[in-house]
Scaffold this motif. Structure first.
Motif, mmCIF file in Angstrom:
data_model
loop_
_atom_site.group_PDB
_atom_site.id
_atom_site.type_symbol
_atom_site.label_atom_id
_atom_site.label_comp_id
_atom_site.label_asym_id
_atom_site.label_seq_id
_atom_site.Cartn_x
_atom_site.Cartn_y
_atom_site.Cartn_z
ATOM 1 N N UNK A 163 14.645 9.636 11.164
ATOM 2 C CA UNK A 163 14.320 10.479 10.028
ATOM 3 C C UNK A 163 13.587 9.635 8.992
ATOM 4 N N UNK A 164 12.373 10.054 8.649
ATOM 5 C CA UNK A 164 11.590 9.352 7.648
ATOM 6 C C UNK A 164 11.743 9.966 6.272
ATOM 7 N N UNK A 165 10.748 9.730 5.421
ATOM 8 C CA UNK A 165 10.782 10.257 4.061
ATOM 9 C C UNK A 165 10.551 11.774 4.075
ATOM 10 N N UNK A 166 11.013 12.468 3.012
ATOM 11 C CA UNK A 166 10.700 13.901 2.903
ATOM 12 C C UNK A 166 9.191 14.125 2.905
ATOM 13 N N UNK A 167 8.796 15.267 3.365
ATOM 14 C CA UNK A 167 7.369 15.537 3.503
ATOM 15 C C UNK A 167 6.650 15.643 2.169
ATOM 16 N N UNK A 168 7.389 15.877 1.090
ATOM 17 C CA UNK A 168 6.737 15.936 -0.209
ATOM 18 C C UNK A 168 6.565 14.560 -0.841
ATOM 19 N N UNK A 169 6.948 13.496 -0.122
ATOM 20 C CA UNK A 169 6.766 12.120 -0.579
ATOM 21 C C UNK A 169 5.890 11.349 0.416
ATOM 22 N N UNK A 170 5.232 10.299 -0.098
ATOM 23 C CA UNK A 170 4.400 9.465 0.778
ATOM 24 C C UNK A 170 5.284 8.588 1.650
ATOM 25 N N UNK A 171 4.947 8.480 2.901
ATOM 26 C CA UNK A 171 5.675 7.610 3.836
ATOM 27 C C UNK A 171 4.652 6.703 4.525
ATOM 28 N N UNK A 172 4.584 5.405 4.125
ATOM 29 C CA UNK A 172 3.558 4.517 4.688
ATOM 30 C C UNK A 172 3.862 4.051 6.107
ATOM 31 N N UNK A 173 5.064 4.363 6.610
ATOM 32 C CA UNK A 173 5.490 3.794 7.890
ATOM 33 C C UNK A 173 5.546 4.804 9.038
ATOM 34 N N UNK A 174 5.828 6.067 8.760
ATOM 35 C CA UNK A 174 6.227 7.006 9.808
ATOM 36 C C UNK A 174 5.173 7.155 10.900
ATOM 37 N N UNK A 175 3.922 7.336 10.516
ATOM 38 C CA UNK A 175 2.880 7.551 11.528
ATOM 39 C C UNK A 175 2.730 6.334 12.441
ATOM 40 N N UNK A 176 2.794 5.119 11.857
ATOM 41 C CA UNK A 176 2.662 3.904 12.676
ATOM 42 C C UNK A 176 3.888 3.709 13.559
ATOM 43 N N UNK A 177 5.079 4.041 13.039
ATOM 44 C CA UNK A 177 6.286 3.956 13.871
ATOM 45 C C UNK A 177 6.172 4.899 15.062
ATOM 46 N N UNK A 178 5.671 6.092 14.806
ATOM 47 C CA UNK A 178 5.499 7.065 15.891
ATOM 48 C C UNK A 178 4.559 6.529 16.971
ATOM 49 N N UNK A 179 3.413 6.001 16.541
ATOM 50 C CA UNK A 179 2.445 5.458 17.501
ATOM 51 C C UNK A 179 3.032 4.283 18.270
ATOM 52 N N UNK A 180 3.785 3.408 17.582
ATOM 53 C CA UNK A 180 4.360 2.225 18.243
ATOM 54 C C UNK A 180 5.432 2.632 19.250
ATOM 55 N N UNK A 181 6.266 3.583 18.893
ATOM 56 C CA UNK A 181 7.313 4.022 19.818
ATOM 57 C C UNK A 181 6.715 4.658 21.066
ATOM 58 N N UNK A 182 5.652 5.426 20.904
ATOM 59 C CA UNK A 182 5.002 6.018 22.071
ATOM 60 C C UNK A 182 4.365 4.945 22.948
ATOM 61 N N UNK A 183 3.790 3.894 22.298
ATOM 62 C CA UNK A 183 3.177 2.805 23.071
ATOM 63 C C UNK A 183 4.221 1.997 23.825
ATOM 64 N N UNK A 184 5.403 1.829 23.226
ATOM 65 C CA UNK A 184 6.443 0.999 23.857
ATOM 66 C C UNK A 184 7.290 1.795 24.858
ATOM 67 N N UNK A 185 7.637 3.051 24.510
ATOM 68 C CA UNK A 185 8.552 3.829 25.349
ATOM 69 C C UNK A 185 7.839 4.816 26.262
#
Length: 685
Positions: A118-140
């Motif tokens: 679970x990342x930050x609420x959608x009404x707030x900026x989250x500098x990590x979520x998109x990169x975490x998603x891409x990294x998890x897909x690349x690794x798993x």
């Protein structure tokens, strides 16, 4: 040599002098290359430093400014993990049961995943979520990662098992790297390789790296470089993809020096990648945390300083002390040794910033061929010091030497051939220096003991001549091996122990051809057989056994302390002497030279002039050979800048001169006291 050999002798000397001129020219070129790499990058682990300063109660920005003032120019950043992000509070990692029990309000319809991020609420900026998603897909893999539709929060579903899932390396987060760059530091990326790496994964990493400002280089983590694969058919192609991205983005390969200071910590694919990058690499000194805890901050600073001076290290990667010194907190303790290192480097003329990269220098092929041919002619010259050959034979050998030396350089174009020539120079030059001087002294009529003043004068002149002759071999070595592969130690001189021992054995053989030991010289196989028989019939006494044991111990230390895999430790008092000399002189001379070899040279002259026993003169000749041989071998450490090797030899000579004179004066004083006491005893008898 005999008079009838004067023409071939002059031809050999002329060839050696021509090669010397070529060597000097190449050494000047090498010096210019080395002088253009005078910037040292000083780095630390960003997460470790931030954690330390916060525990010590500092504001992060204030503390990082202290590290900048201490000389830190860069921070390393590693792949993140789910556990790290959870501990930092940037995400929440929740089990399926936890979601059902504690977060029913989120109304997650898909409960088929094992864990949820679970990342930050959608009404707030989250500098990590998109990169975490891409990294998890690349690794798993995409099948194990799913984006969960939710109107309030950014949520991922994951399939996997703990603890491996939480500790799995994901990737370097650009937001963290940008935070380092925003504070005015360079960023050193420390990625890990992918399992069954693909071109798409490599492209993804470098696409993100391109978005990070002020990246100075890449230092891979783990047993493999990025792009290495066990599949031999794909390996070269994958490494080529990594190399092309690194060259396109101007990112050098940062390589950590091995614990024994020889080459680098082993990573699969590292040397292939370095070749593909045309050796756009940087050497890193990274002391282990365990080693740091054993030494003082002053000693730690000296080790980093000496590594930069002597081994072409251009990145200092500082570990952190775990315990503070008395009267300091942990931050102040670590700042102290970094500040000391930085000041020493600045005083020496280095600048602090992005690491200098050694240019891909190779010496001129024609000059290299001429130098190798001249070296081979020098080998023929040394051969004649043992077996005087006829003019005809010498001319034939000289022709073969020229063809073999020059032709071998052009045809083979290999490090092995150059190393063989360098070993020949390292053995031939000290041997020639000692035997030429022995020949000169042998021709001097010494009918009665000469005064100690003559010993000092001729000893100083003789040592200077020996150093000058031996230095020729050192310059040949520095020139022939002076290329980027040896600078960065992808190739290295492999004959260290041989070049310590072989000159002593050859000088011993040359001595026995010239001087009577136990009443005979050795001029034929029959003479050698008779000498061996007399030698084996020498009565063995307890004193002799003790003396032989002492000589064996000296030999063990002498050989064992050579090279990179020495098994003989350095005592504390010698470490203290080394540190004193390193601080007092431009280049610390070797103890084998100024404490053993050069003083023994003076005593060798004294043994001849004062008519001491022949066996003592023989042993002192061998001891003197150690000094000139060690000086030549210094030049074989090509990773050490040429000027430092040259001045180290000069410093050893300059320090050995007064110590040799002191040794002669000490012997003269003992002789005077002994004679005086003898005269006082005689009347009483």
């Amino acid at each position: 040599m005999e008079k009838q050999h004067r023409y071939s002798n002059m031809l050999m000397i002329a060839a050696v002098l021509i090669g010397l001129l070529c060597s000097i020219y190449m050494c000047v070129q090498r010096y210019a290359v080395e002088e253009r790499t005078m910037t040292i990058e000083q780095a630390m682990d960003y997460d470790a430093v931030v954690s330390m300063v916060r525990n010590d109660g500092y504001d992060t920005d204030e503390a990082l400014e202290k590290f900048r003032q201490a000389g830190i120019t860069s921070f390393t950043i590693y792949d993140t993990t789910l556990n790290k992000l959870t501990q930092r509070g940037d995400i929440s990692l929740i089990t399926r049961l936890g979601f059902q029990l504690y977060y029913p309000q989120l109304q997650i319809g898909d409960l088929s995943y094992d864990y949820y991020v679970v990342g930050q609420p959608k009404d707030k900026e989250d500098p990590y979520f998109d990169e975490i998603t891409a990294d998890l897909k690349a690794r798993l893999g995409a099948d194990s990662v799913g984006v969960i539709a939710n109107s309030q929060y950014r949520i991922l579903g994951l399939r996997g098992a703990m603890p491996a899932l939480g500790d799995m390396n994901l990737g370097i987060l650009s937001a963290d790297a940008k935070a380092i760059a925003a504070r005015g530091f360079h960023v050193i990326l420390r990625p890990t390789n992918y399992s069954n790496v693909s071109k798409e994964q490599i492209d993804q990493f470098f696409q993100r790296a391109a978005d990070i400002p002020d990246v100075s280089g890449i230092m891979f983590v783990g047993k493999e470089v990025l792009g290495y694969t066990p599949d031999k058919e794909q390996r070269k192609a994958m490494l080529a993809v990594t190399a092309e991205h690194m060259k396109a983005q101007g990112l050098p390969f940062y390589m950590i020096e091995a614990a024994n200071q020889l080459q680098y910590d082993r990573q699969d694919g590292m040397y292939d990648l370095a070749d593909l990058l045309n050796y756009q690499t940087v050497r890193i000194y990274a002391m282990s945390k365990e080693e740091l805890e054993k030494i003082t901050p002053e000693e730690a600073a000296m080790r980093f300083y000496i590594s930069d001076l002597e081994r072409n290290v251009r990145v200092n990667l500082y570990p952190l002390y775990k315990k503070p010194l008395h009267g300091m907190n942990l931050t102040e303790t670590n700042l102290s040794y970094i500040q000391e290192t930085s000041q020493k480097l600045k005083d020496r003329g280095y600048t602090l910033g992005r690491a200098s990269i050694m240019e891909g220098y190779y010496p001129n092929a024609l000059l290299l061929a001429v130098t190798a041919a001249a070296a081979a002619c020098g080998f023929v010259f040394v051969l004649n010091l043992f077996i005087p050959l006829s003019e005809k034979v010498n001319y034939i050998l000289l022709a073969l030497a020229v063809v073999g030396g020059a032709g071998g350089t052009v045809l083979f174009q290999s490090a092995l051939f150059l190393q063989l020539m360098a070993i020949g120079c390292a053995v031939a030059s000290p041997t020639a220096a000692m035997l030429l001087l022995l020949d000169w002294w042998r021709k001097k009529p010494i009918d009665a003991p000469l005064g100690y003043g003559r010993v000092v004068r001729d000893g100083a002149v003789g040592l200077t001549c020996a150093v000058a002759i031996a230095m020729i071999g050192g310059l040949y070595i520095a020139a022939m091996l002076g290329n980027i592969r040896f600078f960065m130690e992808f190739d290295f001189y492999r004959g260290v122990k041989l070049t310590f021992v072989l000159p002593i054995l050859l000088v011993a053989a040359g001595y026995l051809l010239r001087f009577p030991l136990w009443g005979r010289t050795i001029a034929s196989p029959q003479d050698f057989a008779a000498f061996a028989k007399d030698f084996l019939n020498i009565p063995i006494k307890m004193g002799t056994l003790i003396l032989l044991g002492m000589l064996a111990m000296v030999a063990f230390i002498f050989v064992g302390r050579s090279g990179h895999t020495a098994g003989v430790p350095v005592p504390d008092f010698e470490v203290a002497l080394r540190r004193f000399l390193e601080n007092a002189m431009y280049a610390r001379p070797r103890e084998k030279e100024f404490l053993v070899g050069h003083p023994a040279f003076f005593l060798m002259v004294a043994a001849m002039y004062r008519k001491w026993p022949q066996i003592l003169h023989f042993l002192l000749v061998l001891a003197a050979t150690i000094g000139v041989g060690s000086m030549v071998e210094t030049f074989a450490h090509i990773r050490t800048p040429f000027l430092m090797s040259f001045i180290r030899g000069i410093d050893g000579w300059l320090l050995g001169l007064p110590l040799g004179i002191i040794g002669v004066c000490g012997v003269a004083f003992l002789e005077y006291i002994t004679n005086w006491l003898g005269k006082r005893v005689k009347p009483r008898e």
